[in-house]
Motif scaffolding. Structure first.
Motif, mmCIF file in Angstrom:
data_model
loop_
_atom_site.group_PDB
_atom_site.id
_atom_site.type_symbol
_atom_site.label_atom_id
_atom_site.label_comp_id
_atom_site.label_asym_id
_atom_site.label_seq_id
_atom_site.Cartn_x
_atom_site.Cartn_y
_atom_site.Cartn_z
ATOM 1 N N SER A 249 0.841 -1.196 0.000
ATOM 2 C CA SER A 249 0.000 0.000 0.000
ATOM 3 C C SER A 249 0.875 1.244 0.000
ATOM 4 O O SER A 249 1.962 1.262 0.584
ATOM 5 N N LYS A 250 0.416 2.258 -0.677
ATOM 6 C CA LYS A 250 1.071 3.571 -0.725
ATOM 7 C C LYS A 250 2.485 3.526 -1.298
ATOM 8 O O LYS A 250 3.368 4.241 -0.840
ATOM 9 N N LEU A 251 2.697 2.684 -2.289
ATOM 10 C CA LEU A 251 3.992 2.682 -2.979
ATOM 11 C C LEU A 251 3.898 3.689 -4.115
ATOM 12 O O LEU A 251 3.007 3.592 -4.954
ATOM 13 N N PRO A 252 4.790 4.682 -4.165
ATOM 14 C CA PRO A 252 4.714 5.674 -5.242
ATOM 15 C C PRO A 252 5.103 5.064 -6.583
ATOM 16 O O PRO A 252 5.842 4.079 -6.634
ATOM 17 N N ARG A 253 4.607 5.660 -7.663
ATOM 18 C CA ARG A 253 4.953 5.170 -9.000
ATOM 19 C C ARG A 253 6.441 5.371 -9.251
ATOM 20 O O ARG A 253 7.032 6.337 -8.795
ATOM 21 N N ALA A 254 7.042 4.426 -9.974
ATOM 22 C CA ALA A 254 8.460 4.455 -10.333
ATOM 23 C C ALA A 254 9.364 4.539 -9.110
ATOM 24 O O ALA A 254 10.398 5.173 -9.132
ATOM 25 N N GLY B 200 12.142 3.612 -6.510
ATOM 26 C CA GLY B 200 13.432 2.950 -6.657
ATOM 27 C C GLY B 200 13.525 1.698 -5.808
ATOM 28 O O GLY B 200 12.667 1.427 -4.963
ATOM 29 N N SER B 201 14.598 0.947 -6.007
ATOM 30 C CA SER B 201 14.782 -0.311 -5.279
ATOM 31 C C SER B 201 14.859 -0.103 -3.778
ATOM 32 O O SER B 201 14.380 -0.938 -3.004
ATOM 33 N N GLY B 202 15.450 1.010 -3.347
ATOM 34 C CA GLY B 202 15.555 1.283 -1.913
ATOM 35 C C GLY B 202 14.199 1.471 -1.263
ATOM 36 O O GLY B 202 13.926 0.933 -0.181
ATOM 37 N N VAL B 203 13.324 2.225 -1.923
ATOM 38 C CA VAL B 203 11.977 2.465 -1.397
ATOM 39 C C VAL B 203 11.178 1.165 -1.383
ATOM 40 O O VAL B 203 10.492 0.851 -0.397
ATOM 41 N N VAL B 204 11.291 0.377 -2.454
ATOM 42 C CA VAL B 204 10.571 -0.900 -2.528
ATOM 43 C C VAL B 204 11.048 -1.831 -1.421
ATOM 44 O O VAL B 204 10.243 -2.483 -0.745
ATOM 45 N N LYS B 205 12.358 -1.879 -1.204
ATOM 46 C CA LYS B 205 12.921 -2.747 -0.158
ATOM 47 C C LYS B 205 12.423 -2.334 1.226
ATOM 48 O O LYS B 205 12.037 -3.183 2.038
ATOM 49 N N GLU C 85 10.060 -4.716 3.655
ATOM 50 C CA GLU C 85 10.452 -5.093 5.015
ATOM 51 C C GLU C 85 9.478 -4.538 6.050
ATOM 52 O O GLU C 85 9.171 -5.202 7.040
ATOM 53 N N LYS C 86 8.992 -3.328 5.819
ATOM 54 C CA LYS C 86 8.071 -2.686 6.760
ATOM 55 C C LYS C 86 6.751 -3.451 6.852
ATOM 56 O O LYS C 86 6.218 -3.661 7.943
ATOM 57 N N GLN C 87 6.237 -3.883 5.698
ATOM 58 C CA GLN C 87 4.957 -4.590 5.678
ATOM 59 C C GLN C 87 5.107 -6.110 5.747
ATOM 60 O O GLN C 87 4.111 -6.831 5.717
ATOM 61 N N ALA C 88 6.336 -6.599 5.844
ATOM 62 C CA ALA C 88 6.635 -8.038 5.991
ATOM 63 C C ALA C 88 5.944 -8.874 4.907
ATOM 64 O O ALA C 88 5.339 -9.908 5.179
#
Length: 135
Positions: free
Chosen positions: A66-71, A73-78, A82-85
């Motif tokens: 939830s609330k992942l911004p478009r495009a 980066g790998s750091g944000v996705v990682k 991890e935050k949402q397990a």
């Protein structure tokens, strides 16, 4: 307005299972939608490199970030994974456990299949005896 029958949509943040390629069987996240045929996926915690991938080689899972911004980066996705397990939720899901059991069964050699057969016979005999005593 009628509610849709579909529950899994191609969207940014959707967790997908890869069906083919060198990363087949691993999960990744849709980071960006390119067009009607492809999306950019990223799996920083599962070893899937960031790449364009066709939808026909992806399977949508019920999990999504939830609330992942478009495009993103790998750091944000990682961080979000991890935050949402998400990886732990995937590994605990019945879908993943069935896939793991199937892989384990496929990797057995002849002696392993023989041991499974003996254990099934033993279980069948135990069940038959317990049903016989109840009747």
């Amino acid at each position: 307005m009628q509610e849709s029958n579909f529950k899994r949509f191609v969207e940014v943040g959707r967790v997908v299972l890869l069906k083919s390629g060198p990363s087949a069987g691993k999960i990744a996240v849709i980071a960006e939608i390119i067009d009607h045929n492809r999306a950019i996926i990223d799996g920083p915690t599962t070893g899937v490199p960031r790449q364009a991938y066709p939808y026909k080689h992806l399977t949508l899972t019920p999990l999504s970030l939830s609330k992942l911004p478009r495009a993103a980066g790998s750091g944000v996705v990682k961080k979000e994974l991890e935050k949402q397990a998400i990886v732990e939720k995937w590994e605990k899901s019945s879908w993943a456990t069935r896939r793991a059991a199937l892989e384990k069964r496929r990797s057995l050699n002849d002696f392993g299949r023989f041991e499974v057969m003996l254990l099934k016979k033993q279980r069948r005999d135990t069940v038959r005896k317990s049903l016989k005593t109840k009747a």
